[in-house]
Design an enzyme around this catalytic site. Structure first.
Site, PDB file in Angstrom:
ATOM      1  CG  PHE A   1      -7.294   1.926   9.948  1.00 26.98           C
ATOM      2  CD1 PHE A   1      -8.510   2.438   9.532  1.00 26.98           C
ATOM      3  CD2 PHE A   1      -6.137   2.613   9.628  1.00 26.98           C
ATOM      4  CE1 PHE A   1      -8.577   3.602   8.794  1.00 26.98           C
ATOM      5  CE2 PHE A   1      -6.191   3.782   8.881  1.00 26.98           C
ATOM      6  CZ  PHE A   1      -7.411   4.283   8.466  1.00 26.98           C
TER       7      PHE A   1
ATOM      8  CE1 TYR B   1      -2.108  -1.226   6.245  1.00 29.14           C
ATOM      9  CE2 TYR B   1       0.234  -0.989   6.646  1.00 29.14           C
ATOM     10  CZ  TYR B   1      -0.822  -1.124   5.775  1.00 29.14           C
ATOM     11  OH  TYR B   1      -0.593  -1.169   4.417  1.00 29.14           O
TER      12      TYR B   1
ATOM     13  CG  LEU C   1      -2.037   1.058   1.206  1.00 31.94           C
ATOM     14  CD1 LEU C   1      -3.223   0.585   2.034  1.00 31.94           C
ATOM     15  CD2 LEU C   1      -1.596   2.419   1.654  1.00 31.94           C
TER      16      LEU C   1
END
Length: 164
Positions: A141, A138, A90
């Protein structure tokens, strides 16, 4: 306006100026993403703004060993490899970093994986963060470390709550 779509059919000239600050991620997009997509090795999705790629992510299937699942998440799980979805890469172009494009890409990936998990089993999502900055992204989240410092795990149950 930002749009996220499959890499299929996107002219390679849209990739030429992409640079996220990580040569490995830049090289992957320009040299391997399209052929891996066609071969079914990974599927690539790109964010476009003004007909230029400003970010991308890749998805594939994987499995993790039971012993690598965090102890507080392995209750009721069989003691053999568990199917998961993997976000392999990503990245966001350096000029667009800090503008929530990474968040848009991750949410798009979570939605696609969640929908696919209704047909193909995926107990969780795994990702190997490239560095501490990506790890922090990350973790924001709900991803949790599961195997090493930069390997992260997000149960499908958590994704269902995030998307609700």
């Amino acid at each position: 306006m930002l749009s996220i779509k499959s890499i299929e059919g996107v002219d390679s000239s849209a990739f030429k100026d992409f640079s996220c600050g990580n040569i490995e991620l830049d090289t992957y997009l320009n040299q391997f993403a399209r052929q891996n997509h066609k071969k079914g090795i990974s599927k690539s999705f790109i964010a476009l703004a003004n007909d230029q790629v400003v970010g991308y992510y890749t998805l594939s299937m994987a499995c993790i060993e039971f012993v690598k699942i965090p102890a507080d998440h392995n209750r009721g799980i069989p003691k053999y490899p568990i199917p998961v979805a993997k976000i392999g890469r990503l990245a966001v172009d350096s000029q667009y970093q800090g503008k929530k494009i990474g968040t848009a890409l991750l949410i798009d990936a979570l939605k696609k994986i969640h929908e696919a998990s209704k047909i193909v089993a995926a107990y969780a999502i795994v990702v190997d963060a490239k560095d501490e900055i990506a790890k922090k992204f990350y973790r924001g989240f709900g991803f949790i470390p599961y195997q090493g410092e930069l390997s992260l795990y997000l149960p499908m149950k958590t994704i269902e709550k995030l998307l609700a």
